[in-house]
Design a protein around this motif. Structure first.
Motif, PDB file in Angstrom:
ATOM      1  N   GLN A 176       0.814  -1.209   0.000  1.00 44.77           N
ATOM      2  CA  GLN A 176       0.000   0.000   0.000  1.00 44.77           C
ATOM      3  C   GLN A 176       0.852   1.264   0.000  1.00 44.77           C
ATOM      4  O   GLN A 176       0.587   2.215  -0.751  1.00 44.77           O
ATOM      5  CB  GLN A 176      -0.920  -0.015   1.219  1.00 44.77           C
ATOM      6  N   GLN A 180       1.150   4.614  -2.661  1.00 42.31           N
ATOM      7  CA  GLN A 180       1.108   6.014  -2.243  1.00 42.31           C
ATOM      8  C   GLN A 180       2.300   6.784  -2.795  1.00 42.31           C
ATOM      9  O   GLN A 180       2.155   7.869  -3.376  1.00 42.31           O
ATOM     10  CB  GLN A 180       1.110   6.106  -0.706  1.00 42.31           C
ATOM     11  N   LYS A 204      -6.735   4.242  -5.537  1.00 45.58           N
ATOM     12  CA  LYS A 204      -7.699   3.259  -5.053  1.00 45.58           C
ATOM     13  C   LYS A 204      -7.063   2.242  -4.111  1.00 45.58           C
ATOM     14  O   LYS A 204      -7.768   1.568  -3.349  1.00 45.58           O
ATOM     15  CB  LYS A 204      -8.348   2.536  -6.230  1.00 45.58           C
ATOM     16  N   GLN A 205      -5.746   2.103  -4.166  1.00 46.17           N
ATOM     17  CA  GLN A 205      -5.063   1.090  -3.372  1.00 46.17           C
ATOM     18  C   GLN A 205      -4.618   1.589  -1.998  1.00 46.17           C
ATOM     19  O   GLN A 205      -4.143   0.803  -1.186  1.00 46.17           O
ATOM     20  CB  GLN A 205      -3.814   0.597  -4.128  1.00 46.17           C
ATOM     21  N   GLN A 207      -6.421   3.394   0.442  1.00 44.09           N
ATOM     22  CA  GLN A 207      -7.390   3.415   1.530  1.00 44.09           C
ATOM     23  C   GLN A 207      -7.165   4.630   2.439  1.00 44.09           C
ATOM     24  O   GLN A 207      -7.082   5.746   1.961  1.00 44.09           O
ATOM     25  CB  GLN A 207      -7.327   2.089   2.294  1.00 44.09           C
ATOM     26  N   LYS A 208      -7.024   4.433   3.754  1.00 44.16           N
ATOM     27  CA  LYS A 208      -6.906   5.576   4.661  1.00 44.16           C
ATOM     28  C   LYS A 208      -5.535   5.642   5.343  1.00 44.16           C
ATOM     29  O   LYS A 208      -5.372   6.311   6.353  1.00 44.16           O
ATOM     30  CB  LYS A 208      -8.005   5.524   5.725  1.00 44.16           C
ATOM     31  N   SER A 209      -4.569   4.980   4.781  1.00 41.19           N
ATOM     32  CA  SER A 209      -3.234   4.971   5.376  1.00 41.19           C
ATOM     33  C   SER A 209      -2.579   6.343   5.279  1.00 41.19           C
ATOM     34  O   SER A 209      -2.622   6.997   4.239  1.00 41.19           O
ATOM     35  CB  SER A 209      -2.353   3.947   4.656  1.00 41.19           C
TER      36      SER A 209
END
Length: 245
Positions: A176, A180, A204-205, A207-209
């Motif tokens: 992930q 980013q 899309k990969q 998320q909320k990281s």
């Protein structure tokens, strides 16, 4: 001289040529004493060019023969592709076989772990990652190799990227944080013709990281990039070369 044609070779290679291990050992000893060959590391040798007195193999050819599947990667691969801002002292080598870093002829050979072999090309005696794999690998590990500023300088020299290959290598890692970093860093280079759809696919990969682009960003002034969930150096725009080809 067959050894000149081989470039890099082992004791077993010489034994196959001579037909006898004892003869191979005698030949290696004699040729080393006469400076016809030089030892790179244990059980790996290269011939000396009699006209220059230098090894016939360059650092990339040597790195490609450290094991049966070793190849040039990361910043060193940018160098091979002619897209490096500078040639570094370290030579980045990936392989399924780990080795201890060593120095030879003005370079340090450094091992970087590899989890797959996709995207490795052969050019003569050199095995090297293709441009897209080089980009993904270096974005993943830039804090371990060349650093952020040198990575950005290399990317400024890239004029075209195959997005299908790029996404394939990202999916091979399936990390992930890498999505980013790749999405954000490549968005800084519109000249490479990175599409909006590619950036959306990266987005899309994630998320909320929320992560820091570099470890130093935690201690320095940082700007938060909401789209990518990244804290980045506030001066990063100053690090991006203004001239992109």
């Amino acid at each position: 001289m067959q050894l000149l044609k081989l470039g890099c070779f082992s004791r077993d290679d010489v034994a196959r040529i001579t037909g006898n291990v004892r003869t191979a050992d005698s030949l290696l000893y004699s040729y080393k004493k006469k400076s016809y060959i030089v030892s790179i590391k244990r059980n790996l040798f290269t011939a000396i060019d009699p006209t220059t007195g230098e090894p016939v193999c360059n650092q990339y050819e040597i790195g490609s023969c450290l094991s049966t599947d070793s190849y040039i990667s990361h910043h060193s691969a940018f160098e091979v592709h002619g897209m490096a801002n500078q040639v570094l002292y370290d030579v980045n080598i990936s392989s399924s076989s780990r080795f201890t870093p060593f120095d030879f002829n003005g370079h340090r050979y450094m091992y970087i772990a590899s989890s797959f072999l996709d995207g490795v090309e052969t050019h003569g005696r050199i095995r090297v990652t293709d441009l897209e794999r080089t980009i993904v690998d270096t974005i993943k590990d830039f804090t371990k190799v060349s650093g952020l500023e040198e990575l950005l300088a290399c990317l400024s020299l890239v004029t075209y990227i195959d997005e299908r290959k790029l996404m394939h290598y990202l999916s091979c890692y399936d990390i992930q944080f890498l999505y980013q970093k790749a999405g954000y860093i490549l968005s800084l280079f519109p000249g490479t013709k990175i599409s909006k759809q590619f950036l959306i696919s990266c987005e899309k990969q994630i998320q909320k990281s929320i992560r820091y682009l570099t470890p130093e960003t935690k201690q320095e002034r940082a700007t938060f990039q909401k789209r990518w969930g990244l804290y980045v150096p506030s001066n990063i725009n100053l690090l991006v070369p203004t001239t992109q080809y």
